[in-house]
Design a protein around this motif. Structure first.
Motif, PDB file in Angstrom:
ATOM      1  N   VAL A  57     -32.918   6.989   3.627  1.00 17.23           N
ATOM      2  CA  VAL A  57     -32.822   5.873   2.696  1.00 17.23           C
ATOM      3  C   VAL A  57     -33.900   4.853   3.058  1.00 17.23           C
ATOM      4  O   VAL A  57     -34.698   5.073   3.982  1.00 17.23           O
ATOM      5  CB  VAL A  57     -31.426   5.194   2.747  1.00 17.23           C
ATOM      6  N   PRO A  94     -35.851   7.573  -7.264  1.00 14.26           N
ATOM      7  CA  PRO A  94     -34.613   6.792  -7.205  1.00 14.26           C
ATOM      8  C   PRO A  94     -34.623   5.837  -6.023  1.00 14.26           C
ATOM      9  O   PRO A  94     -35.045   6.192  -4.925  1.00 14.26           O
ATOM     10  CB  PRO A  94     -33.536   7.872  -7.034  1.00 14.26           C
ATOM     11  N   ASP A  95     -34.186   4.604  -6.257  1.00 21.61           N
ATOM     12  CA  ASP A  95     -34.170   3.584  -5.214  1.00 21.61           C
ATOM     13  C   ASP A  95     -33.199   4.000  -4.111  1.00 21.61           C
ATOM     14  O   ASP A  95     -31.993   4.063  -4.333  1.00 21.61           O
ATOM     15  CB  ASP A  95     -33.746   2.240  -5.816  1.00 21.61           C
ATOM     16  N   PRO A  96     -33.685   4.293  -2.887  1.00 19.73           N
ATOM     17  CA  PRO A  96     -32.766   4.726  -1.824  1.00 19.73           C
ATOM     18  C   PRO A  96     -32.089   3.573  -1.106  1.00 19.73           C
ATOM     19  O   PRO A  96     -31.298   3.798  -0.193  1.00 19.73           O
ATOM     20  CB  PRO A  96     -33.702   5.486  -0.875  1.00 19.73           C
ATOM     21  N   ARG A 109     -27.170   1.287  -4.580  1.00 17.56           N
ATOM     22  CA  ARG A 109     -26.433   2.192  -5.456  1.00 17.56           C
ATOM     23  C   ARG A 109     -26.907   2.076  -6.896  1.00 17.56           C
ATOM     24  O   ARG A 109     -26.838   3.036  -7.660  1.00 17.56           O
ATOM     25  CB  ARG A 109     -24.937   1.867  -5.383  1.00 17.56           C
ATOM     26  N   THR A 134     -29.061   5.209  -5.360  1.00 18.45           N
ATOM     27  CA  THR A 134     -28.597   6.252  -4.456  1.00 18.45           C
ATOM     28  C   THR A 134     -27.145   5.986  -4.100  1.00 18.45           C
ATOM     29  O   THR A 134     -26.771   4.853  -3.781  1.00 18.45           O
ATOM     30  CB  THR A 134     -29.454   6.284  -3.175  1.00 18.45           C
ATOM     31  N   GLU A 135     -26.345   7.047  -4.173  1.00 24.24           N
ATOM     32  CA  GLU A 135     -24.933   6.952  -3.799  1.00 24.24           C
ATOM     33  C   GLU A 135     -24.585   8.175  -2.973  1.00 24.24           C
ATOM     34  O   GLU A 135     -24.455   9.291  -3.501  1.00 24.24           O
ATOM     35  CB  GLU A 135     -24.045   6.866  -5.043  1.00 24.24           C
ATOM     36  N   TRP A 195     -26.140  11.737  -3.530  1.00 18.99           N
ATOM     37  CA  TRP A 195     -26.744  11.781  -4.857  1.00 18.99           C
ATOM     38  C   TRP A 195     -27.745  10.645  -5.028  1.00 18.99           C
ATOM     39  O   TRP A 195     -27.564   9.541  -4.514  1.00 18.99           O
ATOM     40  CB  TRP A 195     -25.683  11.662  -5.954  1.00 18.99           C
ATOM     41  N   SER A 196     -28.789  10.914  -5.804  1.00 15.81           N
ATOM     42  CA  SER A 196     -29.695   9.857  -6.258  1.00 15.81           C
ATOM     43  C   SER A 196     -30.053  10.145  -7.711  1.00 15.81           C
ATOM     44  O   SER A 196     -29.986  11.287  -8.166  1.00 15.81           O
ATOM     45  CB  SER A 196     -30.959   9.797  -5.397  1.00 15.81           C
ATOM     46  N   TYR A 197     -30.421   9.133  -8.456  1.00 16.42           N
ATOM     47  CA  TYR A 197     -30.644   9.295  -9.890  1.00 16.42           C
ATOM     48  C   TYR A 197     -31.677   8.296 -10.391  1.00 16.42           C
ATOM     49  O   TYR A 197     -31.897   7.228  -9.803  1.00 16.42           O
ATOM     50  CB  TYR A 197     -29.331   9.103 -10.661  1.00 16.42           C
ATOM     51  N   THR A 198     -32.307   8.655 -11.492  1.00 18.07           N
ATOM     52  CA  THR A 198     -33.282   7.813 -12.172  1.00 18.07           C
ATOM     53  C   THR A 198     -33.219   8.115 -13.662  1.00 18.07           C
ATOM     54  O   THR A 198     -33.059   9.268 -14.059  1.00 18.07           O
ATOM     55  CB  THR A 198     -34.711   8.092 -11.663  1.00 18.07           C
ATOM     56  N   THR A 200     -32.361  13.568 -11.168  1.00 16.49           N
ATOM     57  CA  THR A 200     -31.286  13.445 -10.194  1.00 16.49           C
ATOM     58  C   THR A 200     -31.531  14.441  -9.072  1.00 16.49           C
ATOM     59  O   THR A 200     -32.149  15.484  -9.268  1.00 16.49           O
ATOM     60  CB  THR A 200     -29.902  13.690 -10.831  1.00 16.49           C
TER      61      THR A 200
END
Length: 810
Positions: free
Chosen positions: A53, A250-252, A255, A279-280, A283-286, A312
């Motif tokens: 992260v 995705p921003d690490p 969340r 980031t959760e 998982w990470s997403y954009t 993702t």
């Protein structure tokens, strides 16, 4: 805004899904500098795993859902000593590790960046990173977020300002299509570069039709990586090199983060860019969506574009990470067409074509996997595809002919491509030093269904229907490519290293179908198949003169495959040489780059690009007395010259800190001597073949002088950048015609100077306002004479335009 609504639904679903995977094991803490100030954006990862992260704005970090075990926690940031600590994580444990990093001068080998305040926007790639070896190669990194530039319109002139030797075609006011080149090559839709996004191909077919009809919005691009021709071993077909758009990940550190960027500008420009990411746990997403529309600087130059991207990734284990991304674009643009020289001199904003339209729906899915075989060996795989179209409709006769308002010509291309790449990167110890090895396999299969010369409607609106019957031209073009490469970096000391590699290629190209219809009778091509296998070799070296500067050199072979245009004769009477081969040659670089003081960056180099076996047409007399045009390998061109970049901060060395702000000056200079060698051409005069040689002529669309200068003033959270582009004259054809013809398709392209001014102000946390003027002095110039679409004729560059951007980030 239906597309934006779908991305919000995707985000909500993703957050709801990922919460079910949360477990109790975690590592958290705060990262500070020696003054006890929080450090944001610091990389925190577990060595030998895919888990990592970044610290947030307050210096805090959190690694969640970590299986029990013993780990090496590594904390690193450019400009600071790295921190490593062993962590023994038990079941149901929440461990806290606070870190204080000690500041040091940066080292070029880790990542090239200046410690001086405000010298931003440019750097170099690490020696080894992302499954590739960059050492010994001429390369640049353009960090987009650090630029003062009109990103809403993808302003190439500002974006590539600090990359020496980049020539640009400035005729696409919509910002959709990028036309750049280097070292005397053609900027035509960047087709001499291997254009990629996040490491995979985004052109219709890099083996047969490498034109870049798709460019990602610069507002979501984190950086542009450019590796000159020496990238041919690791990435394949190109003389210009690699141009890779790396999208914001995705921003690490959080969340959830959201960003809204809205731009208003001249000629009805409205741009809205919306971004979500985070980031959760594992998982990470954009997700982003951009919509842009405007009327363009010229008459009949309207455009409307939509971009959607979803991404993702999931850390399935400490060693395995899976990813998925999808990009979709629609772009509808009205093409104002070209101008004659008289029309351009009278009013370059005018247009005599109001019925020409162009669209490029583009869909690119990709799947990625990364697996750590051991702490020093890792493997990655990418599978991707392109499902896209290139559509045009309009009156396509020479620009000195008046539109007859009759039926328009319709041309449509359909692209279906599949590709995959597997790469392995490994490091090992030899002679007490760490060595690096990178290898890979690539498979590509592309198909183009080309339908042209359709008789469309007589309307003025966008309409691709062909009511009069089938297309006169209906061709199928297929390419398959299998390649393998390996490249090794040997360190002989802390200062000296050598790289060497080889690439093996197998390419098969097939062309078949109907070339035309004459008096209702179809004219078919003889099916053409080209199969070839060959090897490319390369070697490079680096010598570190100081901790922050190095000499580098590289000699690598390159090639350009036989393209679809090379296999398509203008008429059925023309002949394709059965021995037609790919163009081959090499790139050579010798340079010195780095920083002698914290306030000075530079990269000075000499280059040679040898381009042999260039393809063209030559007239020949057959035994029956008929003259035919033979498409074959005609000759060679050689580009050689100097590329230099220097940026200096004169304030910091004198005063260390300034109460009135900082000033940074840069110069990006290139001298390019691109000439033809032995290159025989022919013409027909009174039924007779006349032969001549282009030897000594300047290569078309290759300015000898490409200079850009700039100054950035920064004070607190305000910065302003002024830029001057000073570009030399160029010829539009290989015959070096100076006096333009009546249709304005050939003739001199005059030298020009153009200035840009942009500013930004960050306020209240991460919000900002940006504004600027492009073409400050309203210079009237052009960079291209088009022989066909989107011309023909002179394609004027935009005059003075304004923009204002408001960005909110949460």
């Amino acid at each position: 805004m239906k597309i934006f609504g779908s991305s919000l639904f995707f985000l909500s679903f993703l957050l709801a899904t990922t919460s079910t995977f949360a477990q109790k094991n975690s590592i958290s803490g705060t990262i500070l500098d020696e003054m006890k100030r929080p450090l944001p954006g610091v990389s925190v990862y577990l060595q030998g795993t895919v888990r990592g992260v970044q610290s947030d704005r307050t210096g805090n970090y959190l690694l969640k859902d970590i299986p029990a075990g013993t780990y090496q926690l590594v904390v690193s940031q450019v400009g600071f000593h790295s921190f490593t600590q062993e962590i023994n994580l038990l079941e149901n444990t929440k461990q806290k590790v606070d870190v204080v990093l000690e500041e040091v001068a940066f080292e070029l080998g880790e990542f090239s960046i200046s410690a001086s305040r405000g010298i931003q926007g440019r750097g170099h790639l690490p020696e080894v990173a992302d499954y590739r070896i960059n050492a010994g190669k001429k390369n640049e990194v353009i960090r987009i977020a650090e630029l003062n530039a009109n990103l809403a319109m993808n302003n190439s002139r500002q974006i590539f300002a600090k990359t020496p030797g980049i020539s640009i075609w400035e005729n696409d006011g919509s910002g959709v299509q990028l036309g750049v080149a280097s070292r005397g090559l053609s900027p035509n839709r960047s087709w001499e570069f291997n254009v990629r996004m996040n490491g995979y191909d985004i052109t219709p077919d890099p083996m047969g039709y490498p034109e870049a009809y798709f460019t990602p919005p610069m507002e979501v691009v984190e950086q542009i990586e450019i590796v000159r021709g020496a990238s041919s071993l690791q990435f394949g077909s190109q003389f210009g090199g690699l141009m890779n758009f790396v999208l914001r990940k995705p921003d690490p550190s959080t969340r959830f983060t959201a960003e809204m960027v809205n731009t208003l500008g001249s000629n009805g420009l409205i741009s809205s860019f919306n971004y979500l990411g985070g980031t959760e746990g594992k998982w990470s997403y954009t997700a982003y969506y951009q919509r842009r529309e405007g009327q363009g600087w010229r008459e009949n130059g309207a455009f409307e574009t939509n971009h959607l991207h979803l991404e993702t990734s999931y850390a399935a284990s400490n060693r395995l990470k899976l990813g998925m991304e999808m990009t979709y674009m629609t772009a509808d643009t009205q093409q104002p067409g070209g101008l004659t020289d008289v029309q351009f001199a009278t009013d370059p904003e005018q247009s005599t074509r109001d019925r020409n339209w162009f669209s490029t729906p583009w869909y690119i899915p990709a799947f990625t996997v990364e697996y750590l075989l051991s702490p020093k060996t890792k493997i990655s795989g990418k599978a991707y595809g392109t499902f896209a179209e290139r559509n045009s409709v309009g009156f396509m006769r020479p620009i000195n002919m008046e539109d007859d308002l009759g039926n328009r010509q319709v041309d449509r291309d359909y692209y279906t491509t599949y590709g995959s790449e597997v790469r392995l990167s490994s490091s090992y110890t030899l002679f007490g030093l760490e060595q690096s090895l990178v290898g890979g396999l690539r498979y590509f299969n592309g198909h183009i269904d080309r339908k042209q010369l359709g008789l469309g409607t007589a309307a003025a609106v966008l309409d691709y229907s062909v009511p009069a019957g089938p297309f006169a031209r209906n061709l199928d073009f297929s390419n398959s490519n299998l390649a393998a490469f390996v490249e090794q970096m040997f360190r002989f000391s802390d200062k000296f290293l050598v790289t060497g590699g080889v690439r093996l290629e197998q390419i098969q190209s097939t062309m078949q179908g109907q070339l035309n219809r004459v008096n209702g009778v179809p004219q078919f091509l003889e099916p053409i198949t080209r199969t070839r296998s060959f090897a490319l070799f390369g070697v490079g070296a680096e010598y570190h003169v100081t901790k922050n500067s190095e000499f580098y050199t590289n000699l690598s072979q390159a090639y350009r495959p036989v393209l679809i245009s090379d296999l398509t004769p203008p008429a059925t009477t023309d002949i394709i040489d059965p021995n037609l081969t790919d163009s081959k040659g090499y790139n050579f670089d010798l340079g010195y780059r780095g920083s002698l003081t914290p306030a000075l960056q530079f990269d000075l180099s000499y280059f040679v690009l040898h381009y042999s076996g260039r393809i063209g047409s030559i007239a020949q007399l057959e035994p029956n007395g008929r003259i035919v045009q033979l498409r074959t390998n005609l000759g060679t061109s050689i580009s050689r010259g100097f590329e230099g970049y220097v940026e200096v901060d004169p304030i910091t060395p004198l005063f260390k800190s300034s109460q009135v702000g900082y000033l940074h000056l840069f110069a990006s200079l290139a001298f390019v001597d691109a000439t033809y060698g032995d290159f025989e051409v022919t013409s027909i005069n009174n039924g007779q073949i006349q032969t001549r040689n282009l030897k000594g002529n300047q290569v078309e669309n290759a300015p000898r002088k490409i200079n850009r200068f700039g100054a950035t003033y920064s004070y607190n959270k305000f910065s302003m950048t002024w830029q001057l582009s000073d570009i030399g004259e160029a010829f539009s054809d290989a015959s070096n015609t100076i006096t333009p013809n009546a249709a304005a398709t050939v003739g001199l392209i005059p030298a020009y100077r153009v200035q840009d001014l942009s500013a930004s102000w960050n306020f209240w946390k991460q919000h900002s306002i940006k504004a600027g003027v492009n073409n400050l002095t309203d210079a009237r110039y052009f960079t291209r004479r088009a022989g066909g679409y989107p011309g023909p004729g002179i394609m004027p560059a935009d005059g003075r335009t304004f923009y204002l951007t408001a960005a909110l980030k949460f």
